[in-house]
Design a protein around this motif. Structure first.
Motif, PDB file in Angstrom:
ATOM      1  N   ALA A   1       0.816  -1.214   0.000  1.00 26.57           N
ATOM      2  CA  ALA A   1       0.000   0.000   0.000  1.00 26.57           C
ATOM      3  C   ALA A   1       0.847   1.260   0.000  1.00 26.57           C
ATOM      4  O   ALA A   1       0.472   2.277  -0.599  1.00 26.57           O
ATOM      5  CB  ALA A   1      -0.936  -0.010   1.211  1.00 26.57           C
ATOM      6  N   HIS A   2       2.027   1.211   0.646  1.00 29.97           N
ATOM      7  CA  HIS A   2       2.879   2.394   0.729  1.00 29.97           C
ATOM      8  C   HIS A   2       3.866   2.500  -0.434  1.00 29.97           C
ATOM      9  O   HIS A   2       4.600   3.488  -0.538  1.00 29.97           O
ATOM     10  CB  HIS A   2       3.658   2.402   2.057  1.00 29.97           C
ATOM     11  CG  HIS A   2       2.789   2.725   3.233  1.00 29.97           C
ATOM     12  ND1 HIS A   2       1.992   1.786   3.846  1.00 29.97           N
ATOM     13  CD2 HIS A   2       2.570   3.894   3.893  1.00 29.97           C
ATOM     14  CE1 HIS A   2       1.335   2.352   4.856  1.00 29.97           C
ATOM     15  NE2 HIS A   2       1.665   3.638   4.902  1.00 29.97           N
ATOM     16  N   GLY A   3       3.904   1.465  -1.282  1.00 28.71           N
ATOM     17  CA  GLY A   3       4.708   1.541  -2.488  1.00 28.71           C
ATOM     18  C   GLY A   3       6.201   1.556  -2.267  1.00 28.71           C
ATOM     19  O   GLY A   3       6.923   2.163  -3.062  1.00 28.71           O
ATOM     20  N   ALA A   4       6.701   0.934  -1.215  1.00 31.17           N
ATOM     21  CA  ALA A   4       8.145   0.954  -0.972  1.00 31.17           C
ATOM     22  C   ALA A   4       8.568  -0.318  -0.257  1.00 31.17           C
ATOM     23  O   ALA A   4       7.787  -0.944   0.463  1.00 31.17           O
ATOM     24  CB  ALA A   4       8.539   2.164  -0.144  1.00 31.17           C
ATOM     25  N   ASP A   5       9.836  -0.704  -0.465  1.00 29.99           N
ATOM     26  CA  ASP A   5      10.444  -1.813   0.274  1.00 29.99           C
ATOM     27  C   ASP A   5      11.212  -1.224   1.457  1.00 29.99           C
ATOM     28  O   ASP A   5      12.003  -0.310   1.289  1.00 29.99           O
ATOM     29  CB  ASP A   5      11.418  -2.590  -0.618  1.00 29.99           C
ATOM     30  CG  ASP A   5      10.713  -3.196  -1.824  1.00 29.99           C
ATOM     31  OD1 ASP A   5       9.530  -3.540  -1.699  1.00 29.99           O
ATOM     32  OD2 ASP A   5      11.361  -3.311  -2.883  1.00 29.99           O
ATOM     33  N   ALA A   6      10.968  -1.753   2.630  1.00 29.87           N
ATOM     34  CA  ALA A   6      11.597  -1.189   3.827  1.00 29.87           C
ATOM     35  C   ALA A   6      12.643  -2.110   4.426  1.00 29.87           C
ATOM     36  O   ALA A   6      12.964  -2.005   5.596  1.00 29.87           O
ATOM     37  CB  ALA A   6      10.517  -0.868   4.868  1.00 29.87           C
ATOM     38  N   GLY A   7      13.196  -3.026   3.631  1.00 31.11           N
ATOM     39  CA  GLY A   7      14.230  -3.907   4.141  1.00 31.11           C
ATOM     40  C   GLY A   7      13.674  -5.182   4.730  1.00 31.11           C
ATOM     41  O   GLY A   7      12.463  -5.391   4.809  1.00 31.11           O
ATOM     42  N   PRO A   8      14.549  -6.088   5.160  1.00 32.53           N
ATOM     43  CA  PRO A   8      14.126  -7.397   5.674  1.00 32.53           C
ATOM     44  C   PRO A   8      13.476  -7.295   7.053  1.00 32.53           C
ATOM     45  O   PRO A   8      13.561  -6.271   7.735  1.00 32.53           O
ATOM     46  CB  PRO A   8      15.431  -8.190   5.735  1.00 32.53           C
ATOM     47  CG  PRO A   8      16.482  -7.146   5.914  1.00 32.53           C
ATOM     48  CD  PRO A   8      16.017  -5.941   5.155  1.00 32.53           C
ATOM     49  N   MET A   9      12.855  -8.384   7.458  1.00 36.08           N
ATOM     50  CA  MET A   9      12.204  -8.453   8.766  1.00 36.08           C
ATOM     51  C   MET A   9      12.693  -9.707   9.479  1.00 36.08           C
ATOM     52  O   MET A   9      12.718 -10.793   8.899  1.00 36.08           O
ATOM     53  CB  MET A   9      10.680  -8.500   8.605  1.00 36.08           C
ATOM     54  CG  MET A   9       9.923  -8.517   9.937  1.00 36.08           C
ATOM     55  SD  MET A   9       8.134  -8.276   9.717  1.00 36.08           S
ATOM     56  CE  MET A   9       7.652  -9.864   9.056  1.00 36.08           C
ATOM     57  N   ARG A  10      13.081  -9.537  10.726  1.00 35.07           N
ATOM     58  CA  ARG A  10      13.526 -10.663  11.549  1.00 35.07           C
ATOM     59  C   ARG A  10      12.353 -11.147  12.389  1.00 35.07           C
ATOM     60  O   ARG A  10      11.689 -10.356  13.067  1.00 35.07           O
ATOM     61  CB  ARG A  10      14.677 -10.237  12.463  1.00 35.07           C
ATOM     62  CG  ARG A  10      15.206 -11.344  13.375  1.00 35.07           C
ATOM     63  CD  ARG A  10      16.284 -10.808  14.302  1.00 35.07           C
ATOM     64  NE  ARG A  10      16.877 -11.841  15.127  1.00 35.07           N
ATOM     65  CZ  ARG A  10      16.366 -12.256  16.289  1.00 35.07           C
ATOM     66  NH1 ARG A  10      15.234 -11.711  16.753  1.00 35.07           N
ATOM     67  NH2 ARG A  10      16.969 -13.209  16.994  1.00 35.07           N
ATOM     68  N   CYS A  11      12.105 -12.462  12.343  1.00 35.69           N
ATOM     69  CA  CYS A  11      10.988 -13.038  13.089  1.00 35.69           C
ATOM     70  C   CYS A  11      11.507 -14.153  13.993  1.00 35.69           C
ATOM     71  O   CYS A  11      12.022 -15.171  13.511  1.00 35.69           O
ATOM     72  CB  CYS A  11       9.948 -13.613  12.128  1.00 35.69           C
ATOM     73  SG  CYS A  11       9.262 -12.412  10.973  1.00 35.69           S
ATOM     74  N   ALA A  12      11.401 -13.966  15.290  1.00 33.59           N
ATOM     75  CA  ALA A  12      11.780 -14.998  16.255  1.00 33.59           C
ATOM     76  C   ALA A  12      10.573 -15.885  16.514  1.00 33.59           C
ATOM     77  O   ALA A  12       9.492 -15.399  16.853  1.00 33.59           O
ATOM     78  CB  ALA A  12      12.259 -14.360  17.550  1.00 33.59           C
ATOM     79  N   LEU A  13      10.734 -17.189  16.328  1.00 34.99           N
ATOM     80  CA  LEU A  13       9.612 -18.127  16.443  1.00 34.99           C
ATOM     81  C   LEU A  13       9.445 -18.541  17.896  1.00 34.99           C
ATOM     82  O   LEU A  13       9.700 -19.677  18.287  1.00 34.99           O
ATOM     83  CB  LEU A  13       9.858 -19.335  15.546  1.00 34.99           C
ATOM     84  CG  LEU A  13      10.084 -19.000  14.061  1.00 34.99           C
ATOM     85  CD1 LEU A  13      10.368 -20.258  13.267  1.00 34.99           C
ATOM     86  CD2 LEU A  13       8.899 -18.257  13.489  1.00 34.99           C
ATOM     87  N   GLY A  14       9.017 -17.576  18.682  1.00 34.62           N
ATOM     88  CA  GLY A  14       8.844 -17.794  20.112  1.00 34.62           C
ATOM     89  C   GLY A  14       7.480 -17.327  20.578  1.00 34.62           C
ATOM     90  O   GLY A  14       6.533 -17.205  19.795  1.00 34.62           O
ATOM     91  N   PRO A  15       7.338 -17.024  21.858  1.00 27.58           N
ATOM     92  CA  PRO A  15       6.042 -16.657  22.431  1.00 27.58           C
ATOM     93  C   PRO A  15       5.382 -15.464  21.759  1.00 27.58           C
ATOM     94  O   PRO A  15       4.152 -15.386  21.682  1.00 27.58           O
ATOM     95  CB  PRO A  15       6.383 -16.355  23.897  1.00 27.58           C
ATOM     96  CG  PRO A  15       7.618 -17.149  24.168  1.00 27.58           C
ATOM     97  CD  PRO A  15       8.390 -17.143  22.888  1.00 27.58           C
ATOM     98  N   SER A  16       6.169 -14.500  21.258  1.00 26.64           N
ATOM     99  CA  SER A  16       5.563 -13.319  20.640  1.00 26.64           C
ATOM    100  C   SER A  16       4.759 -13.671  19.396  1.00 26.64           C
ATOM    101  O   SER A  16       3.845 -12.939  19.007  1.00 26.64           O
ATOM    102  CB  SER A  16       6.638 -12.284  20.288  1.00 26.64           C
ATOM    103  OG  SER A  16       7.526 -12.804  19.318  1.00 26.64           O
ATOM    104  N   LEU A  17       5.094 -14.795  18.764  1.00 28.46           N
ATOM    105  CA  LEU A  17       4.332 -15.254  17.597  1.00 28.46           C
ATOM    106  C   LEU A  17       3.395 -16.414  17.952  1.00 28.46           C
ATOM    107  O   LEU A  17       2.793 -17.005  17.075  1.00 28.46           O
ATOM    108  CB  LEU A  17       5.288 -15.711  16.487  1.00 28.46           C
ATOM    109  CG  LEU A  17       5.928 -14.619  15.625  1.00 28.46           C
ATOM    110  CD1 LEU A  17       6.826 -15.251  14.568  1.00 28.46           C
ATOM    111  CD2 LEU A  17       4.868 -13.757  14.946  1.00 28.46           C
TER     112      LEU A  17
END
Length: 270
Positions: free
Chosen positions: A70-86
């Motif tokens: 929707a914002h028309g831009a790439d903002a770099g990679p995303m780190r996802c820790a597969l722990g309680p927050s997910l």
């Protein structure tokens, strides 16, 4: 799997003609993760193509992809820790890449995302061969399907299967792609024997077949072994043949059951 990914790639390329998408790619992983590096999904405004797995991980990635779209831009990679927050307990880490796509990106994507398929030569288009060809269709294999009988193949073979007639059937063995997994299940034992012998002669000369599997029982293989030893093949050469085929522990004899067991065994060779 690779052929499924190939189908998804076609859907993605067709979709880009109608509007942009955000490509989400598993860039790297550490520890336990739901998918391997290189797995991808394309997020359009109204639909998805492909999957990076992981339940809540994928849901979060879709949300982020649509925000970036929707914002028309790439903002770099995303780190996802597969722990309680997910809401997960895998304990690994996944790094996701995001890339906005449009129709002009289609040619490069076709080259970049096309899956690598491993060659399989299936000799025999009987009931088990037909069931196996269907099971292999979405898996990461390029299937060459060979039979000595005319008119044996259906007019609509499974996607990606290349059907060939060869008489004598063993005449097709020298032309098989290097690294082929060979599955032998012709309509008669005489053809099966000649196919095994042709594969072993090729192994003796080139040693480039990844797997040689023969459908049948232990008594069948004992009889074949005696005849092949009589043709000058050594015990070490005969040991290159797997018979019966299929992963152990699956007792069913129905064509579909055998097909699943054999396909699982082939996946172990990747």
């Amino acid at each position: 799997m690779a052929k499924m990914a190939l189908g998804n790639l076609r859907v993605l390329l067709d979709g880009l003609a109608a509007g942009p998408a955000c490509l989400v790619t598993v860039a790297s992983t550490r520890g336990s993760a739901p998918r391997e590096p290189g797995a991808w999904m394309a997020v359009f405004a109204d639909r998805l193509v492909g999957s990076i797995g992981g339940g809540h991980l994928e849901w979060q990635a879709i949300t982020e992809a649509r925000r970036r779209l929707a914002h028309g831009a790439d903002a770099g990679p995303m780190r996802c820790a597969l722990g309680p927050s997910l809401g997960q307990c895998c304990g690994g880490v996944v790094h996701l890449g995001f890339e906005r796509l449009s129709a002009v990106d289609a040619p490069g994507l076709a080259r970049r995302l096309a899956p690598r398929l491993q060659p399989v030569a299936l000799f025999g288009a009987g009931h088990v061969g037909q069931a196996l060809a269907r099971v292999l269709a979405p898996l990461p294999f390029a299937l060459t399907w060979i039979d000595s009988r005319d008119g044996i193949f259906a007019p609509d073979p499974p996607p990606g299967a290349v059907c060939e007639h060869s008489e004598p059937v063993q005449g097709a063995v020298p032309a098989l792609a290097a690294g082929s997994r060979v599955l032998i299940m012709s309509f008669c034992h005489a053809e099966d024997l000649e196919l095994v012998a042709a594969c072993l002669r090729r192994q003796r000369a080139q040693q480039d077949l990844r797997f040689i599997g023969l459908i049948g029982s232990q008594p069948k293989w004992a009889a074949f072994s005696r005849r092949l030893r009589g043709r000058g093949f050594s015990p070490q050469e005969l040991a290159q043949v797997t018979c019966p085929i299929g992963i152990p522990g699956i007792a069913g004899k129905q064509p579909e059951v055998i097909a699943v067991a054999v396909a699982a065994q082939l996946l172990q060779t990747l």
